[in-house]
Design a protein around this motif. Sequence first.
Motif, short mmCIF file in Angstrom:
data_model
loop_
_atom_site.label_atom_id
_atom_site.label_comp_id
_atom_site.label_asym_id
_atom_site.label_seq_id
_atom_site.Cartn_x
_atom_site.Cartn_y
_atom_site.Cartn_z
N LYS A 101 0.83 -1.21 0.00
CA LYS A 101 0.00 0.00 0.00
C LYS A 101 0.86 1.26 0.00
O LYS A 101 0.47 2.29 -0.56
CB LYS A 101 -0.94 -0.01 1.21
N ILE A 122 1.69 1.87 -3.58
CA ILE A 122 0.54 2.38 -4.33
C ILE A 122 0.24 3.83 -3.97
O ILE A 122 -0.16 4.64 -4.82
CB ILE A 122 -0.68 1.47 -4.08
N PRO A 156 0.64 5.40 -7.69
CA PRO A 156 -0.70 4.80 -7.89
C PRO A 156 -0.87 4.05 -9.22
O PRO A 156 -1.87 3.35 -9.38
CB PRO A 156 -1.64 6.01 -7.82
N GLU A 157 0.08 4.18 -10.13
CA GLU A 157 -0.02 3.46 -11.41
C GLU A 157 0.89 2.24 -11.45
O GLU A 157 1.06 1.64 -12.52
CB GLU A 157 0.33 4.41 -12.57
N ASP A 158 1.48 1.88 -10.34
CA ASP A 158 2.40 0.73 -10.30
C ASP A 158 1.59 -0.58 -10.35
O ASP A 158 1.05 -1.05 -9.36
CB ASP A 158 3.24 0.78 -9.02
N LYS A 159 1.52 -1.17 -11.55
CA LYS A 159 0.67 -2.36 -11.76
C LYS A 159 1.17 -3.57 -10.98
O LYS A 159 0.38 -4.37 -10.48
CB LYS A 159 0.61 -2.66 -13.25
N TYR A 190 -0.20 -3.73 -7.46
CA TYR A 190 -1.58 -4.18 -7.38
C TYR A 190 -1.66 -5.70 -7.49
O TYR A 190 -2.43 -6.36 -6.76
CB TYR A 190 -2.41 -3.55 -8.50
N LEU A 215 -0.44 -7.18 -4.34
CA LEU A 215 -1.40 -6.91 -3.26
C LEU A 215 -2.59 -7.87 -3.34
O LEU A 215 -3.02 -8.43 -2.32
CB LEU A 215 -1.89 -5.47 -3.34
N SER A 216 -3.09 -8.12 -4.55
CA SER A 216 -4.21 -9.07 -4.69
C SER A 216 -3.77 -10.47 -4.28
O SER A 216 -4.51 -11.20 -3.61
CB SER A 216 -4.72 -9.07 -6.13
N VAL A 224 -9.14 -5.23 -5.54
CA VAL A 224 -7.85 -4.78 -6.06
C VAL A 224 -7.73 -5.14 -7.55
O VAL A 224 -7.26 -4.34 -8.36
CB VAL A 224 -6.69 -5.42 -5.26
N LYS A 255 -9.75 -2.85 -9.67
CA LYS A 255 -9.05 -1.58 -9.81
C LYS A 255 -7.92 -1.69 -10.83
O LYS A 255 -7.71 -0.80 -11.67
CB LYS A 255 -8.49 -1.16 -8.44
N LEU A 256 -7.20 -2.80 -10.77
CA LEU A 256 -6.10 -3.02 -11.71
C LEU A 256 -6.62 -3.13 -13.14
O LEU A 256 -5.98 -2.66 -14.08
CB LEU A 256 -5.34 -4.29 -11.33
#
Length: 560
Positions: A202, A205, A209-212, A215, A218-219, A234, A237-238
């Motif tokens: 987090k 992110i 915030p655009e770091d794929k 994400y 994180l999922s 998540v 959102k991705l």
Amino acid sequence: MRKGLSIFLFLFFCFNANINAQKKPKKNWINKEEDSKSDYQYKTHFYLALKEKSSENFDEALKHFIKCIKMNPLEAVSFYEAGLIYRSQNNLEKSLEYSKKAAEIEEENKWYLEFYSQNLYNRQEFFKAIKVYKKLIKNYPKNQDYYIQLADCYILLYKLKEAIKVYNNLEIQKGINPQLCIKKHRIYLDLKDFSSAIKELKKIISEYPEDKEAYVLLSDCYILNDDFDNAFEVLKKLAEIDPSSSSVHLTLADFYIKKGDTENYFKELEIVFLSSKIDVQIKIKKLIPLLQSLSEDTTLFPKTLQLCETLISVHVTHAMSHYIYADLLRSNGEEERALKQYKLVIKFDKNQKEAWSELLFLELQFQNYNDMIIESEQAIELFPTNPIFYYLNALANYNISNWEESIYPLETGASFIYNNNNLSSEMYSLLGGAYNELKKFIESDNAYEKALEYSPDNVQVLNNYAYYLSLRGENLEKAKQMSMKTIEMFPMEANYFDTYAWILYKMKNYKEAKIWMQKALDISESQTFYDHMADILTELGELEEAEGYRIIAPKHEDNE
């Protein structure tokens, strides 16, 4: 050559200045002349060592460095250079020994400490390496590499919390760094501390915030923590950030199917199947459970069929994709479309043996005998010991009256059959029919006898063999016994009654022949049946009735 010599002289004088700048130990020299001579010899060997090293004559260079060490064991540089050569020669033990000595002589020298710590690391002496890296960090607190290497040592000793402390100290100096957060995230996963692992991601992110990748990780982390709802959010959102990511849609599809949302499940799969970046085998794995469930839930068929069509449109030359599509079409009764797909399967992969079989049986179904002959010959070339292809080739020839051409594949194919009595019986049955058509009756009878050896209850063999014997008027008692056996096995098959009646006719038992012929007509009508009844009635002297049957006969087709 002069340019090279000038470089040696430059290095030499640099080291000379370094040597002279060192605080020399107190010694009782005999006189200044000997002191000067010793100093000159040391410098000469050092110069020669550098020269040999630059020429990659490492063994010679090492000899000179060792002489330098013997002459002045308090000069660190010779130990350092010798250690470097030992490492290049993969003599890690000696390299460690000499690097340690260099670091002890000049305790604050960055390069010597680095070299020593690297040797300790390579020798897996991590506790000692940690002390050296701590010293380097103390002297050079802004060097990020030292923190990373120190943390690596802790990790290799499985002192994971100490490693995290090192990363935290580095983060204080350098700020939030995605790579550093991911390193800590992985350590927290090893410690089963999912909440801390999630916090690290987090942090990434929040800053990026655009770091794929963050994400995705994180999922995955939520899934490991059995928090599927947050993992699902998540991923959604991705998918907004990177709608072209097929792998994300693949994972989302799994979530939807778990939730029982088949509509969105197929939507996500369609996106995945349209992507050429996703490996075809992954897509096929997604198809298999759908194909297996079709027998229980036919409502899935249209969507499954659509996925197959997408699959072959993206992976045009992938044989297995066409194979799956062909099987699906065939299961749905779309044999003509399936036939085209099987042809594509063997076009893209000739070694798909089962696809050849499926293709040939469909050709047989559609009575495409000429295509069947060509394709079965190709299959025989590829699989020369597979009897089924010989059988199908012979069957195609037989059905277009190529009796002679059917004999070789039958005789050859029969020799390759192992532990399959039914196929052996069928092969010899067809062979018996071919020889009969060629009027080679001895060979025909032998083939039928062979067929019955493999399968005594093969009703087709029993009927055909009995009928052909009756036509020739030979072995009629044997023919009668075989024919009665077919009737006992299938008491409602008109053709078998006809055969039995005709045998009785040949045996001149016309009254019984009439009874059995009438039984055949009661079940079914055909031109042959009426003709046979007419012949029987003629022998019984019932000429008017016989004529009636002859008139009716042409109006009926023969049963196959």
